[in-house]
Design a protein around this motif. Structure first.
Motif, mmCIF file in Angstrom:
data_model
loop_
_atom_site.group_PDB
_atom_site.id
_atom_site.type_symbol
_atom_site.label_atom_id
_atom_site.label_comp_id
_atom_site.label_asym_id
_atom_site.label_seq_id
_atom_site.Cartn_x
_atom_site.Cartn_y
_atom_site.Cartn_z
ATOM 1 N N VAL A 1 0.830 -1.202 0.000
ATOM 2 C CA VAL A 1 0.000 0.000 0.000
ATOM 3 C C VAL A 1 0.866 1.255 0.000
ATOM 4 C CG1 VAL A 1 -1.743 1.292 1.294
ATOM 5 C CG2 VAL A 1 -1.852 -1.200 1.239
ATOM 6 N N GLU A 2 1.897 1.258 0.836
ATOM 7 C CA GLU A 2 2.755 2.439 1.020
ATOM 8 C C GLU A 2 4.224 2.037 0.882
ATOM 9 O OE1 GLU A 2 1.681 5.393 1.324
ATOM 10 O OE2 GLU A 2 -0.366 5.275 2.094
ATOM 11 N N PRO A 3 4.698 1.807 -0.352
ATOM 12 C CA PRO A 3 6.084 1.347 -0.537
ATOM 13 C C PRO A 3 7.132 2.298 0.018
ATOM 14 C CG PRO A 3 5.036 1.898 -2.649
ATOM 15 C CD PRO A 3 3.968 1.917 -1.618
ATOM 16 N N HIS A 4 6.795 3.587 0.155
ATOM 17 C CA HIS A 4 7.775 4.558 0.663
ATOM 18 C C HIS A 4 8.110 4.317 2.133
ATOM 19 C CE1 HIS A 4 4.030 6.408 2.069
ATOM 20 N NE2 HIS A 4 4.761 7.016 2.983
ATOM 21 N N LEU A 5 7.347 3.430 2.818
ATOM 22 C CA LEU A 5 7.626 3.142 4.226
ATOM 23 C C LEU A 5 8.699 2.061 4.400
ATOM 24 C CD1 LEU A 5 4.017 3.220 5.769
ATOM 25 C CD2 LEU A 5 5.785 4.982 5.877
ATOM 26 N N ALA A 6 9.218 1.536 3.314
ATOM 27 C CA ALA A 6 10.273 0.521 3.403
ATOM 28 C C ALA A 6 11.446 1.059 4.212
ATOM 29 C CB ALA A 6 10.732 0.122 2.001
ATOM 30 N N GLY A 7 11.875 0.288 5.214
ATOM 31 C CA GLY A 7 12.960 0.691 6.083
ATOM 32 C C GLY A 7 12.546 1.633 7.190
ATOM 33 N N ARG A 8 11.265 2.001 7.217
ATOM 34 C CA ARG A 8 10.795 2.961 8.223
ATOM 35 C C ARG A 8 9.813 2.352 9.210
ATOM 36 N NH1 ARG A 8 8.540 7.678 4.569
ATOM 37 N NH2 ARG A 8 7.923 8.482 6.625
ATOM 38 N N ILE A 9 9.440 1.091 9.014
ATOM 39 C CA ILE A 9 8.546 0.405 9.944
ATOM 40 C C ILE A 9 9.066 -1.003 10.204
ATOM 41 C CG2 ILE A 9 6.452 1.693 9.343
ATOM 42 C CD1 ILE A 9 5.664 -0.663 7.525
ATOM 43 N N ASP A 10 8.726 -1.541 11.391
ATOM 44 C CA ASP A 10 9.100 -2.921 11.680
ATOM 45 C C ASP A 10 8.004 -3.858 11.175
ATOM 46 O OD1 ASP A 10 7.007 -2.884 13.528
ATOM 47 O OD2 ASP A 10 8.303 -2.811 15.286
ATOM 48 N N ARG A 11 8.096 -5.123 11.517
ATOM 49 C CA ARG A 11 7.156 -6.107 10.969
ATOM 50 C C ARG A 11 5.728 -5.906 11.472
ATOM 51 N NH1 ARG A 11 5.366 -10.544 13.508
ATOM 52 N NH2 ARG A 11 5.894 -10.828 15.702
ATOM 53 N N LEU A 12 5.557 -5.087 12.534
ATOM 54 C CA LEU A 12 4.222 -4.785 13.057
ATOM 55 C C LEU A 12 3.713 -3.431 12.578
ATOM 56 C CD1 LEU A 12 4.701 -6.034 16.741
ATOM 57 C CD2 LEU A 12 3.623 -7.258 14.844
ATOM 58 N N GLY A 13 4.461 -2.787 11.690
ATOM 59 C CA GLY A 13 4.040 -1.486 11.180
ATOM 60 C C GLY A 13 4.384 -0.338 12.101
ATOM 61 N N ILE A 14 5.325 -0.538 13.011
ATOM 62 C CA ILE A 14 5.681 0.472 14.008
ATOM 63 C C ILE A 14 6.984 1.159 13.593
ATOM 64 C CG2 ILE A 14 6.235 0.858 16.439
ATOM 65 C CD1 ILE A 14 4.630 -1.698 17.057
ATOM 66 N N SER A 15 7.030 2.473 13.775
ATOM 67 C CA SER A 15 8.219 3.245 13.422
ATOM 68 C C SER A 15 9.308 3.044 14.473
ATOM 69 C CB SER A 15 7.868 4.725 13.309
ATOM 70 O OG SER A 15 7.451 5.222 14.576
ATOM 71 N N PRO A 16 10.561 3.324 14.140
ATOM 72 C CA PRO A 16 11.644 3.206 15.123
ATOM 73 C C PRO A 16 11.349 4.060 16.346
ATOM 74 C CG PRO A 16 12.539 3.474 12.918
ATOM 75 C CD PRO A 16 11.058 3.679 12.799
ATOM 76 N N GLY A 17 11.541 3.479 17.527
ATOM 77 C CA GLY A 17 11.243 4.178 18.764
ATOM 78 C C GLY A 17 9.830 3.968 19.258
ATOM 79 N N GLY A 18 8.936 3.476 18.373
ATOM 80 C CA GLY A 18 7.593 3.111 18.789
ATOM 81 C C GLY A 18 6.608 4.253 18.921
ATOM 82 N N ALA A 19 6.965 5.459 18.459
ATOM 83 C CA ALA A 19 6.065 6.598 18.629
ATOM 84 C C ALA A 19 4.862 6.529 17.695
ATOM 85 C CB ALA A 19 6.816 7.902 18.405
ATOM 86 N N ASP A 20 5.037 5.947 16.509
ATOM 87 C CA ASP A 20 3.974 5.911 15.509
ATOM 88 C C ASP A 20 3.734 4.485 15.042
ATOM 89 O OD1 ASP A 20 3.771 8.829 15.308
ATOM 90 O OD2 ASP A 20 5.739 8.684 14.354
ATOM 91 N N ARG A 21 2.503 4.250 14.608
ATOM 92 C CA ARG A 21 2.155 2.964 14.020
ATOM 93 C C ARG A 21 1.241 3.203 12.830
ATOM 94 N NH1 ARG A 21 0.346 -2.648 17.088
ATOM 95 N NH2 ARG A 21 0.706 -3.975 15.264
ATOM 96 N N TYR A 22 1.473 2.463 11.767
ATOM 97 C CA TYR A 22 0.636 2.585 10.585
ATOM 98 C C TYR A 22 -0.811 2.275 10.966
ATOM 99 C CZ TYR A 22 -1.036 1.962 5.822
ATOM 100 O OH TYR A 22 -1.734 2.070 4.655
#
Length: 370
Positions: free
Chosen positions: A277-298
């Motif tokens: 859906v959002e290929p630009h998020l590659a490398g910016r989310i973990d396997r659960l859709g969470i950003s580094p540091g855990g502040a945001d989630r898809y």
């Protein structure tokens, strides 16, 4: 994000003088205005500015063993302090809990007539005197200052969609259980690049769904306000709407976006779907859709925040239109909200009767305190 209460629930019973204590009633518990007011009028006893003191109070108020039903592993609570309602949660996050850490958050309960207050949020571990011990795969003991409570996480590992529930090009992300008391299957349509929440009816449904007047395929829950559409092609119910007022105050019935099936997502199943859906998020989310540091989630919220039935009719118009190609039919049940900060700012479904389209991408948004 709804929140279990710490206040006392009064259960009525009668007994003659001199007789044995009455047995516990098997019927519904009675909640009285008296009990509510007793809590509202109670003088303050907490140091509300000290998260450790509040955590100790909450933990001490729980029974020795509790069940964490929501599948993002939040144990929600409510209490009254100094005449003000508060809400919060203890979270045994899938990543942090095996590291001996838990999340604790609380805040003045939300209401549509007032601004949001700051959330007090801390991550607690041994350095704070909080011990988190793994007793089993989904069983944890939390201890602090001589208090211990066992948290049983909701085991849905054997919950599978019945044969025929998934359409062509759809794959299961996982089963989830919402704090509303309803279960869902989160699925992803690879052709449309769209997510859906399908009602899990395999274990019964704790809701009364009633057809909307004039639209028999639109079903609205009397308790939750969740709106579903009875699929024309498959015997299933797709979540299409969450009442906007519930979403604004973040209560039990704000929708299943905040209860993803964390404990049951296999490998890269979710991340690969998000990246489609959002290929630009590659490398910016973990396997659960969470950003580094855990502040945001898809944010996966393909349903509409509605106020009236008129807000939901567009789904039926799309689903029954001869202008929508059959292979785009399930795109009728994806609604793109352009601005997640302003729930009232919405666009049209991903596929409408006037313009069939494959644009079915829910936008990412801040996870916040879910």
């Amino acid at each position: 994000m709804a929140i279990p209460a710490l206040f006392l629930t009064l259960q009525l019973a009668t007994a003659l003088p001199g007789t044995a204590e009455p047995k516990e009633q098997s019927g519904p518990r009675i909640e009285t205005n008296e009990a509510y007011l007793n809590e509202v009028l109670r003088p303050p006893v907490l140091d509300i500015e000290d998260p450790i003191s509040v955590f100790a109070y909450v933990l001490r108020s729980l029974p020795p063993r509790v069940k964490v039903y929501p599948t993002e592993n939040y144990y929600y609570f409510k209490f009254k302090h100094n005449h003000v309602p508060y809400a919060g949660n203890i979270r045994l996050d899938i990543i942090e809990r095996d590291r001996g850490r838990l999340h604790f958050a609380y805040f003045e309960d939300l209401a549509e007539w007032k601004a949001e207050d700051d959330v007090k949020h801390v991550v607690l571990d041994k350095s704070h005197g909080v011990l988190v011990e793994k007793l089993g795969r989904l069983l944890y003991r939390v201890s602090y200052d001589g208090i211990s409570v066992v948290f049983e996480l909701n085991d849905l590992s054997d919950v599978k969609p019945p044969p025929g529930l998934l359409a062509e090009h759809e794959r299961l992300i996982g089963p989830l259980f919402d704090e509303s008391g309803l279960g869902f299957f989160l699925i992803f349509n690879e052709k449309l690049k769209a997510f859906h929440y399908i009602l899990d009816e395999t274990r019964g449904v704790a809701e009364h769904l009633t057809p909307a007047e004039g639209y028999e395929r639109i079903l609205i829950g009397k308790r939750t306000g969740f709106a579903f559409y009875r699929d024309h092609k498959i015997d299933r119910k797709i979540l299409i709407g969450v009442f906007e007022g519930n979403a604004r105050v973040n209560n039990y019935f704000d929708g299943p976006f905040d209860q993803l099936p964390d404990n049951f997502i296999e490998g890269e199943t979710l991340r690969s779907a998000i990246l489609e859906v959002e290929p630009h998020l590659a490398g910016r989310i973990d396997r659960l859709g969470i950003s580094p540091g855990g502040a945001d989630r898809y944010m996966i919220a393909p349903y509409r925040h509605y106020r009236t039935l008129e807000d939901l009719i567009i789904f039926d118009e799309c689903a029954t239109s001869n202008e929508v190609p059959p292979d785009l039919y399930h795109g009728c049940f994806v609604f793109i909200e352009q601005d997640y900060e302003d729930i009232g700012s919405v666009d049209d479904p991903a596929v409408t009767a006037d313009e069939a389209s494959e644009e079915t991408t829910p936008a990412p948004a801040e996870a916040g305190v879910r």
